[in-house]
Design an enzyme around this catalytic site. Sequence first.
Site, mmCIF file in Angstrom:
data_model
loop_
_atom_site.group_PDB
_atom_site.id
_atom_site.type_symbol
_atom_site.label_atom_id
_atom_site.label_comp_id
_atom_site.label_asym_id
_atom_site.label_seq_id
_atom_site.Cartn_x
_atom_site.Cartn_y
_atom_site.Cartn_z
ATOM 1 N N ASP A 99 0.796 -1.062 -0.067
ATOM 2 C CA ASP A 99 -0.093 -0.070 -0.295
ATOM 3 C C ASP A 99 0.972 1.278 -0.584
ATOM 4 O O ASP A 99 1.693 1.745 1.194
ATOM 5 C CB ASP A 99 -0.910 -0.175 1.316
ATOM 6 N N LYS A 127 -6.764 3.451 -3.588
ATOM 7 C CA LYS A 127 -7.414 3.352 -1.865
ATOM 8 C C LYS A 127 -7.356 4.360 -1.362
ATOM 9 O O LYS A 127 -6.673 5.682 -1.821
ATOM 10 C CB LYS A 127 -6.033 2.381 -1.458
ATOM 11 N N LYS A 148 -10.256 0.538 -2.389
ATOM 12 C CA LYS A 148 -10.175 0.241 -1.309
ATOM 13 C C LYS A 148 -10.676 1.425 -0.250
ATOM 14 O O LYS A 148 -9.940 2.435 0.473
ATOM 15 C CB LYS A 148 -8.676 -0.048 -0.642
#
Length: 313
Positions: free
Chosen positions: A150, A213, A249
């Site tokens: 991430d 995300k 996400k």
Amino acid sequence: MSTETLTDAPGGNAELRAYLHGLPGVDQVGAEERAARLATRSIKTTAKAAAIDLAISMVDLTTLEGADTPGKVRALCAKAVRPDPEDPAVPKVAAVCVYSDLVGVATAALRGSGIGVASVATAFPAGRAPLEAKLADTRAAVAAGATEIDMVIDRGAFLAGDYLKVYEEIVAVKQACGDAHLKVILETGELVTYDNVRRASWLAMRAGADFIKTSTGKVSPAATLPVTLVMLEAVRDFRAATGRQVGVKPAGGIRTTKDAIRHLVLVNETAGPDWLTPRWFRIGASSLLNDLLMQRRKLATGVYSGPDYFTLD
């Protein structure tokens, strides 16, 4: 736009700026009204039970604190594998997300479980570090067993209009990931406008992101329904233009079962049912899992368990 135009490397910052600013603008009022309307959607008890299990299976169970210890990570991994020790029917979560120096601990604890190990490499949460440091952090996390990275974008560069720098960093980190999936954190709370959220989403996808995300969870506001709506529209339209599917996400501020179910409704009504799977939709959370487990137990037994029934994270 042709697939070739979307996937080719940009010729320079001017070309990338023209491309991103040529995207359709976001109707702020329309996005917020649609998100609010979908948030009021009610579902029947049987559908709620299935939604809770689906949400559990989508959770990236996360601990990102300076006080994290190997023992805390091992305990979190045990909960990821068996969220409710008294009910083996509860699905396991999608992944456990930790800092890069604890990836080896999580990898060992989750070996053979099928649960992913995610690491917030790349100078999380600010993203303000030399590219060489970000790449070294990414490679170290992957070498230790991370299956997902991430990364955070350089919001300063993005807001200054240096889109090419952001693009090239994502490309470089994607290459450093090897076989690991790359989730690109936009930190939407710092992007100011929905138009910027859409541009950052397309920029990340064009650079090779496997997921986009919303947030680090360290900045407010974090994941909001209108922002998630804009990102879901982006992945839907990107697949229509290129044939490549990208996941979404939301992370930060999703704490209750109601919050999770609202997001699932949003996914179904915006991107479509193809995204209603942990492969394409994740929820970054820590305390959310506890509420999902309590609500699941209530549906199954009719009795509401207190918050201390399950371990606190």
